[in-house]
Design a protein around this motif. Structure first.
Motif, PDB file in Angstrom:
ATOM      1  N   ARG A   1       0.832  -1.214   0.000  1.00  8.30           N
ATOM      2  CA  ARG A   1       0.000   0.000   0.000  1.00  8.30           C
ATOM      3  C   ARG A   1       0.859   1.253   0.000  1.00  8.30           C
ATOM      4  NH1 ARG A   1      -4.860  -1.687   4.172  1.00  8.30           N
ATOM      5  NH2 ARG A   1      -6.131  -2.702   2.579  1.00  8.30           N
ATOM      6  N   GLU A   2       1.921   1.244   0.788  1.00  8.50           N
ATOM      7  CA  GLU A   2       2.795   2.418   0.867  1.00  8.50           C
ATOM      8  C   GLU A   2       3.505   2.647  -0.473  1.00  8.50           C
ATOM      9  OE1 GLU A   2       4.738   5.787   2.220  1.00  8.50           O
ATOM     10  OE2 GLU A   2       2.957   4.762   2.957  1.00  8.50           O
TER      11      GLU A   2
ATOM     12  N   TRP B   1       2.465   1.671  -3.433  1.00 13.31           N
ATOM     13  CA  TRP B   1       1.426   2.089  -4.377  1.00 13.31           C
ATOM     14  C   TRP B   1       1.089   3.566  -4.170  1.00 13.31           C
ATOM     15  CZ3 TRP B   1      -3.419   4.091  -3.468  1.00 13.31           C
ATOM     16  CH2 TRP B   1      -4.245   4.213  -4.580  1.00 13.31           C
ATOM     17  N   ARG B   2       0.917   3.959  -2.900  1.00 18.10           N
ATOM     18  CA  ARG B   2       0.568   5.343  -2.583  1.00 18.10           C
ATOM     19  C   ARG B   2       1.655   6.311  -3.056  1.00 18.10           C
ATOM     20  NH1 ARG B   2       1.982   9.045   0.422  1.00 18.10           N
ATOM     21  NH2 ARG B   2       3.402   7.818   1.670  1.00 18.10           N
ATOM     22  N   LYS B   3       2.910   5.967  -2.851  1.00 13.68           N
ATOM     23  CA  LYS B   3       4.007   6.835  -3.289  1.00 13.68           C
ATOM     24  C   LYS B   3       4.043   6.993  -4.804  1.00 13.68           C
ATOM     25  CE  LYS B   3       7.455   5.986   0.308  1.00 13.68           C
ATOM     26  NZ  LYS B   3       8.767   5.355   0.535  1.00 13.68           N
ATOM     27  N   LYS B   4       3.805   5.900  -5.496  1.00 14.35           N
ATOM     28  CA  LYS B   4       3.922   5.913  -6.955  1.00 14.35           C
ATOM     29  C   LYS B   4       2.669   6.466  -7.638  1.00 14.35           C
ATOM     30  CE  LYS B   4       5.748   4.503 -10.958  1.00 14.35           C
ATOM     31  NZ  LYS B   4       6.941   5.046 -11.509  1.00 14.35           N
TER      32      LYS B   4
ATOM     33  N   GLY C   1      -0.995   6.890  -5.854  1.00 14.34           N
ATOM     34  CA  GLY C   1      -1.820   7.702  -4.977  1.00 14.34           C
ATOM     35  C   GLY C   1      -3.303   7.759  -5.277  1.00 14.34           C
ATOM     36  N   GLN C   2      -3.716   7.244  -6.408  1.00 11.14           N
ATOM     37  CA  GLN C   2      -5.147   7.241  -6.727  1.00 11.14           C
ATOM     38  C   GLN C   2      -5.485   5.974  -7.495  1.00 11.14           C
ATOM     39  OE1 GLN C   2      -5.826  10.809  -8.887  1.00 11.14           O
ATOM     40  NE2 GLN C   2      -4.606  10.225 -10.647  1.00 11.14           N
TER      41      GLN C   2
ATOM     42  N   GLN D   1      -0.429  -0.291 -12.808  1.00 13.62           N
ATOM     43  CA  GLN D   1      -0.260  -0.343 -11.366  1.00 13.62           C
ATOM     44  C   GLN D   1       0.029  -1.772 -10.896  1.00 13.62           C
ATOM     45  OE1 GLN D   1      -3.389   1.687  -9.228  1.00 13.62           O
ATOM     46  NE2 GLN D   1      -3.133   3.571 -10.419  1.00 13.62           N
TER      47      GLN D   1
ATOM     48  N   ALA E   1      -6.329   6.114   0.343  1.00  5.69           N
ATOM     49  CA  ALA E   1      -5.703   7.195  -0.395  1.00  5.69           C
ATOM     50  C   ALA E   1      -5.553   8.455   0.448  1.00  5.69           C
ATOM     51  CB  ALA E   1      -6.478   7.514  -1.663  1.00  5.69           C
ATOM     52  N   ASP E   2      -6.366   8.596   1.490  1.00 11.22           N
ATOM     53  CA  ASP E   2      -6.318   9.802   2.308  1.00 11.22           C
ATOM     54  C   ASP E   2      -5.332   9.704   3.463  1.00 11.22           C
ATOM     55  OD1 ASP E   2      -8.246  11.013   0.733  1.00 11.22           O
ATOM     56  OD2 ASP E   2      -9.881  10.152   1.915  1.00 11.22           O
ATOM     57  N   GLY E   3      -4.439   8.678   3.429  1.00 14.48           N
ATOM     58  CA  GLY E   3      -3.385   8.597   4.438  1.00 14.48           C
ATOM     59  C   GLY E   3      -3.593   7.537   5.479  1.00 14.48           C
TER      60      GLY E   3
END
Length: 151
Positions: A103-104, A106-109, A111-112, A123, A148-150
């Protein structure tokens, strides 16, 4: 600095003082300096007996450093290449939170969540390249808007 006069043991200790090495890595690094395979094996046995070299300690350190970026499949492959046995790998990786890592990354690369099938495939390829299994990848992609919101 000339290193021609160093003993085999001094070379091994010098290497191990900088970082952890698996037995196989150390054997490869020292092979050209050993007079015989028996001498090298005896030294590696001595280092392991004195706990100066430990495959389990190497595996823990290696997994810890790689787990922030890669999935268990990739880490397992890299450890096997370094001569770590399957039981040590399994024990070392059992405590990893692979889903959180995926998840981290994915979020860095990204984010949506993916907008279309092409983006979804992109993805998924990214996460697969990092060594995550399809079950983890599906959870990350499907739950993209959940965190996605952290979260």
């Amino acid at each position: 600095m000339a290193e021609t006069g160093k003993s085999l043991k001094a070379r091994a200790v010098d290497l191990l003082s900088r970082r952890e090495y698996s037995r196989l890595e150390l054997k490869r690094r020292l092979a050209s300096f050993a007079e015989s395979a028996e001498e090298l094996d005896a030294l590696l046995d001595e280092l392991a007996t004195n706990r100066w070299q430990s495959d389990s300690r190497f595996a823990e350190q290696f997994a810890s450093s790689r787990a922030r970026k890669y999935g268990n499949r990739r880490i397992e492959m890299e450890m096997r290449e370094r001569g770590i046995d399957r039981d040590t790998i399994r024990d070392t990786l059992s405590g990893q939170d692979e889903l959180a890592t995926a998840r981290e990354q994915w979020r860095k690369k990204f984010g949506q969540p993916p907008a279309d099938a092409a983006e979804r495939a992109k993805q998924m390829r990214f996460l697969a390249g990092r060594g995550f299994g399809m079950d983890i990848i599906r959870k990350v992609i499907a739950g993209g808007d959940d965190f996605a919101d952290g979260e």
